[in-house]
Design a protein around this motif. Structure first.
Motif, PDB file in Angstrom:
ATOM      1  N   TRP A   1       4.216  28.433  21.662  1.00  0.00           N
ATOM      2  CA  TRP A   1       4.151  28.331  20.215  1.00  0.00           C
ATOM      3  C   TRP A   1       4.980  29.411  19.527  1.00  0.00           C
ATOM      4  O   TRP A   1       5.628  29.161  18.499  1.00  0.00           O
ATOM      5  CB  TRP A   1       2.709  28.415  19.728  1.00  0.00           C
ATOM      6  CG  TRP A   1       1.719  27.470  20.320  1.00  0.00           C
ATOM      7  CD1 TRP A   1       0.414  27.741  20.613  1.00  0.00           C
ATOM      8  CD2 TRP A   1       1.894  26.072  20.672  1.00  0.00           C
ATOM      9  NE1 TRP A   1      -0.221  26.635  21.129  1.00  0.00           N
ATOM     10  CE2 TRP A   1       0.653  25.601  21.172  1.00  0.00           C
ATOM     11  CE3 TRP A   1       2.971  25.202  20.618  1.00  0.00           C
ATOM     12  CZ2 TRP A   1       0.474  24.291  21.617  1.00  0.00           C
ATOM     13  CZ3 TRP A   1       2.804  23.901  21.062  1.00  0.00           C
ATOM     14  CH2 TRP A   1       1.573  23.454  21.553  1.00  0.00           C
ATOM     15  N   ASP A   2       4.954  30.639  20.070  1.00  0.00           N
ATOM     16  CA  ASP A   2       5.654  31.745  19.401  1.00  0.00           C
ATOM     17  C   ASP A   2       7.146  31.466  19.257  1.00  0.00           C
ATOM     18  O   ASP A   2       7.731  31.691  18.186  1.00  0.00           O
ATOM     19  CB  ASP A   2       5.440  33.042  20.178  1.00  0.00           C
ATOM     20  CG  ASP A   2       4.012  33.564  20.073  1.00  0.00           C
ATOM     21  OD1 ASP A   2       3.314  33.174  19.102  1.00  0.00           O
ATOM     22  OD2 ASP A   2       3.585  34.336  20.945  1.00  0.00           O
TER      23      ASP A   2
ATOM     24  N   PRO B   1       5.671  28.817   6.180  1.00  0.00           N
ATOM     25  CA  PRO B   1       6.196  29.140   7.508  1.00  0.00           C
ATOM     26  C   PRO B   1       5.489  28.342   8.599  1.00  0.00           C
ATOM     27  O   PRO B   1       4.365  27.853   8.395  1.00  0.00           O
ATOM     28  CB  PRO B   1       5.924  30.640   7.648  1.00  0.00           C
ATOM     29  CG  PRO B   1       4.802  30.917   6.703  1.00  0.00           C
ATOM     30  CD  PRO B   1       4.978  29.960   5.554  1.00  0.00           C
ATOM     31  N   PRO B   2       6.140  28.193   9.768  1.00  0.00           N
ATOM     32  CA  PRO B   2       5.543  27.408  10.847  1.00  0.00           C
ATOM     33  C   PRO B   2       4.145  27.848  11.242  1.00  0.00           C
ATOM     34  O   PRO B   2       3.292  27.004  11.536  1.00  0.00           O
ATOM     35  CB  PRO B   2       6.538  27.600  11.998  1.00  0.00           C
ATOM     36  CG  PRO B   2       7.844  27.820  11.328  1.00  0.00           C
ATOM     37  CD  PRO B   2       7.521  28.621  10.100  1.00  0.00           C
ATOM     38  N   GLU B   3       3.891  29.143  11.245  1.00  0.00           N
ATOM     39  CA  GLU B   3       2.560  29.618  11.618  1.00  0.00           C
ATOM     40  C   GLU B   3       1.493  29.083  10.677  1.00  0.00           C
ATOM     41  O   GLU B   3       0.389  28.716  11.105  1.00  0.00           O
ATOM     42  CB  GLU B   3       2.511  31.157  11.619  1.00  0.00           C
ATOM     43  CG  GLU B   3       3.408  31.817  12.639  1.00  0.00           C
ATOM     44  CD  GLU B   3       4.788  32.131  12.090  1.00  0.00           C
ATOM     45  OE1 GLU B   3       5.421  33.061  12.627  1.00  0.00           O
ATOM     46  OE2 GLU B   3       5.235  31.461  11.122  1.00  0.00           O
ATOM     47  N   THR B   4       1.813  29.023   9.387  1.00  0.00           N
ATOM     48  CA  THR B   4       0.858  28.500   8.411  1.00  0.00           C
ATOM     49  C   THR B   4       0.672  27.001   8.594  1.00  0.00           C
ATOM     50  O   THR B   4      -0.450  26.488   8.482  1.00  0.00           O
ATOM     51  CB  THR B   4       1.333  28.801   6.982  1.00  0.00           C
ATOM     52  OG1 THR B   4       1.519  30.211   6.837  1.00  0.00           O
ATOM     53  CG2 THR B   4       0.313  28.331   5.958  1.00  0.00           C
ATOM     54  N   GLN B   5       1.743  26.281   8.884  1.00  0.00           N
ATOM     55  CA  GLN B   5       1.628  24.847   9.166  1.00  0.00           C
ATOM     56  C   GLN B   5       0.699  24.616  10.356  1.00  0.00           C
ATOM     57  O   GLN B   5      -0.146  23.714  10.330  1.00  0.00           O
ATOM     58  CB  GLN B   5       3.007  24.251   9.470  1.00  0.00           C
ATOM     59  CG  GLN B   5       4.098  24.547   8.454  1.00  0.00           C
ATOM     60  CD  GLN B   5       3.955  23.776   7.153  1.00  0.00           C
ATOM     61  OE1 GLN B   5       3.051  22.960   6.996  1.00  0.00           O
ATOM     62  NE2 GLN B   5       4.854  24.021   6.213  1.00  0.00           N
ATOM     63  N   PHE B   6       0.871  25.409  11.390  1.00  0.00           N
ATOM     64  CA  PHE B   6       0.025  25.322  12.582  1.00  0.00           C
ATOM     65  C   PHE B   6      -1.442  25.534  12.207  1.00  0.00           C
ATOM     66  O   PHE B   6      -2.337  24.809  12.669  1.00  0.00           O
ATOM     67  CB  PHE B   6       0.478  26.369  13.599  1.00  0.00           C
ATOM     68  CG  PHE B   6      -0.203  26.305  14.931  1.00  0.00           C
ATOM     69  CD1 PHE B   6       0.340  25.567  15.975  1.00  0.00           C
ATOM     70  CD2 PHE B   6      -1.384  26.999  15.164  1.00  0.00           C
ATOM     71  CE1 PHE B   6      -0.279  25.517  17.216  1.00  0.00           C
ATOM     72  CE2 PHE B   6      -2.011  26.958  16.396  1.00  0.00           C
ATOM     73  CZ  PHE B   6      -1.457  26.210  17.432  1.00  0.00           C
ATOM     74  N   ASN B   7      -1.701  26.510  11.351  1.00  0.00           N
ATOM     75  CA  ASN B   7      -3.077  26.812  10.946  1.00  0.00           C
ATOM     76  C   ASN B   7      -3.672  25.707  10.082  1.00  0.00           C
ATOM     77  O   ASN B   7      -4.894  25.471  10.129  1.00  0.00           O
ATOM     78  CB  ASN B   7      -3.122  28.148  10.199  1.00  0.00           C
ATOM     79  CG  ASN B   7      -2.839  29.332  11.113  1.00  0.00           C
ATOM     80  OD1 ASN B   7      -3.071  29.256  12.319  1.00  0.00           O
ATOM     81  ND2 ASN B   7      -2.328  30.410  10.553  1.00  0.00           N
ATOM     82  N   ILE B   8      -2.851  25.035   9.301  1.00  0.00           N
ATOM     83  CA  ILE B   8      -3.335  23.877   8.541  1.00  0.00           C
ATOM     84  C   ILE B   8      -3.847  22.818   9.510  1.00  0.00           C
ATOM     85  O   ILE B   8      -4.937  22.262   9.343  1.00  0.00           O
ATOM     86  CB  ILE B   8      -2.215  23.312   7.642  1.00  0.00           C
ATOM     87  CG1 ILE B   8      -1.940  24.272   6.477  1.00  0.00           C
ATOM     88  CG2 ILE B   8      -2.588  21.921   7.112  1.00  0.00           C
ATOM     89  CD1 ILE B   8      -0.727  23.899   5.654  1.00  0.00           C
TER      90      ILE B   8
ATOM     91  N   LEU C   1       5.344  18.414  12.757  1.00  0.00           N
ATOM     92  CA  LEU C   1       5.225  18.778  14.166  1.00  0.00           C
ATOM     93  C   LEU C   1       4.302  19.976  14.332  1.00  0.00           C
ATOM     94  O   LEU C   1       3.410  19.977  15.187  1.00  0.00           O
ATOM     95  CB  LEU C   1       6.609  19.085  14.744  1.00  0.00           C
ATOM     96  CG  LEU C   1       6.623  19.666  16.158  1.00  0.00           C
ATOM     97  CD1 LEU C   1       6.024  18.695  17.163  1.00  0.00           C
ATOM     98  CD2 LEU C   1       8.051  20.055  16.562  1.00  0.00           C
ATOM     99  N   PHE C   2       4.485  21.011  13.535  1.00  0.00           N
ATOM    100  CA  PHE C   2       3.648  22.203  13.649  1.00  0.00           C
ATOM    101  C   PHE C   2       2.198  21.897  13.279  1.00  0.00           C
ATOM    102  O   PHE C   2       1.260  22.426  13.882  1.00  0.00           O
ATOM    103  CB  PHE C   2       4.190  23.324  12.772  1.00  0.00           C
ATOM    104  CG  PHE C   2       5.526  23.837  13.222  1.00  0.00           C
ATOM    105  CD1 PHE C   2       5.666  24.479  14.443  1.00  0.00           C
ATOM    106  CD2 PHE C   2       6.653  23.667  12.437  1.00  0.00           C
ATOM    107  CE1 PHE C   2       6.892  24.941  14.872  1.00  0.00           C
ATOM    108  CE2 PHE C   2       7.886  24.121  12.855  1.00  0.00           C
ATOM    109  CZ  PHE C   2       8.008  24.765  14.073  1.00  0.00           C
TER     110      PHE C   2
ATOM    111  N   VAL D   1       7.476  22.841  24.006  1.00  0.00           N
ATOM    112  CA  VAL D   1       6.232  22.110  23.773  1.00  0.00           C
ATOM    113  C   VAL D   1       5.443  21.972  25.066  1.00  0.00           C
ATOM    114  O   VAL D   1       4.224  22.180  25.097  1.00  0.00           O
ATOM    115  CB  VAL D   1       6.538  20.722  23.165  1.00  0.00           C
ATOM    116  CG1 VAL D   1       5.331  19.795  23.298  1.00  0.00           C
ATOM    117  CG2 VAL D   1       6.934  20.854  21.702  1.00  0.00           C
ATOM    118  N   ARG D   2       6.118  21.612  26.154  1.00  0.00           N
ATOM    119  CA  ARG D   2       5.421  21.392  27.416  1.00  0.00           C
ATOM    120  C   ARG D   2       4.744  22.656  27.929  1.00  0.00           C
ATOM    121  O   ARG D   2       3.701  22.594  28.586  1.00  0.00           O
ATOM    122  CB  ARG D   2       6.398  20.850  28.457  1.00  0.00           C
ATOM    123  CG  ARG D   2       6.687  19.359  28.276  1.00  0.00           C
ATOM    124  CD  ARG D   2       7.709  18.850  29.256  1.00  0.00           C
ATOM    125  NE  ARG D   2       7.781  17.388  29.225  1.00  0.00           N
ATOM    126  CZ  ARG D   2       8.803  16.682  29.666  1.00  0.00           C
ATOM    127  NH1 ARG D   2       9.876  17.314  30.170  1.00  0.00           N
ATOM    128  NH2 ARG D   2       8.786  15.369  29.607  1.00  0.00           N
TER     129      ARG D   2
END
Length: 255
Positions: free
Chosen positions: A197-198, A136-143, A223-224, A192-193
């Motif tokens: 994030w949510d 999920p995107p949240e996990t990508q962000f955390n990576i 992107l994430f 993005v600007r």
């Protein structure tokens, strides 16, 4: 402090064509002078976060078909860095991310076509990393967040993908973008600007034409990752925006 970048790799032809976008990449490379490059490629998918692990010269992988012979003759003889790869592995492990070290994989076109335009001398160490498009995107962000702050050491983090990437919707003779592709990127740029994030994590349900723009997620997840690796204090902004073949987006973002 180097920023984190999301760069569109689009068609492999960007390695040999002269366009506004390739000129942008060349200027960007002249502006940013990293000690090393860490690049997440949409064309390397694996369930476990994989890291290229070598001090040697990478093989140039031509993972595409039906293009001019000139493109297949290109080589990008960058070297890796075991020392940096080991450090990245430790940063991921500290963040709870399982890691696999890959000692044989070369640079795929998600990496070398961009880097060929930005740093044609191939004299900067490169670490290529895989993506897992099923997270999920949240996990990508955390990576990405595992690598946060590394830009202060002169290391450039790049997420290589495409925001609007629907090969079935390409318009081969069209020079203007389709309205739906523009609408999707408009929504994305606004979020993005403002660092929303949510809502970005919920793009699949909230963004207009998300199912058309992102029929499969592998080109979108870098992107994430890049969003997560950027400095929370840094301005999120658009570096470049153009389109090819009606729907292929060359939107590039900085975090």
């Amino acid at each position: 402090m180097l920023p984190a970048l999301f760069l569109a790799h689009g068609s492999p032809m960007l390695a040999i064509e002269q366009t506004d976008y390739t000129q942008f990449l060349e200027r960007l490379g002249q502006t940013l002078k990293p000690k090393a490059i860490v690049i997440f490629s949409a064309h390397w998918e694996s369930e476990v976060q994989s890291i290229s692990f070598t001090d040697g010269v990478y093989e140039t992988i031509h993972d595409f078909y039906g293009f001019p012979e000139e493109l297949y003759a290109l080589r990008y003889p960058a070297k890796g860095s075991v020392q940096l790869a080991e450090r990245l592995a430790e940063m991921f492990t500290d963040g709870g991310i399982e890691v696999r070290k890959d000692r044989s994989r070369g640079l795929d076109h998600g990496s070398w076509t961009l880097l060929h335009r930005m740093y044609p001398q191939a004299d900067i160490p490169v670490i290529q990393l895989s993506v897992n498009s099923f997270l999920p995107p949240e996990t990508q962000f955390n990576i990405g967040a595992c690598l946060r702050g590394i830009g202060a050491e002169g290391i450039l983090v790049i997420g290589s993908g495409v925001t609007v990437h629907n090969l079935r919707a390409l318009k081969w003779e069209q020079t203007t973008p389709e309205p739906w592709a523009v609408a999707f990127d408009d929504w994305l740029v606004e979020k993005v600007r403002t660092k929303d994030w949510d809502n970005l994590f919920r793009y699949a349900e909230l963004a207009p034409y998300a199912d058309m723009a992102v029929p499969t997620p592998e080109h979108f997840v870098p992107l994430f990752i890049t969003m997560g690796s950027g400095s929370p204090q840094a301005e999120a902004k658009v570096l470049h925006r153009s389109y090819d073949l009606g729907t292929l987006s060359y939107l590039c973002l900085q975090f």
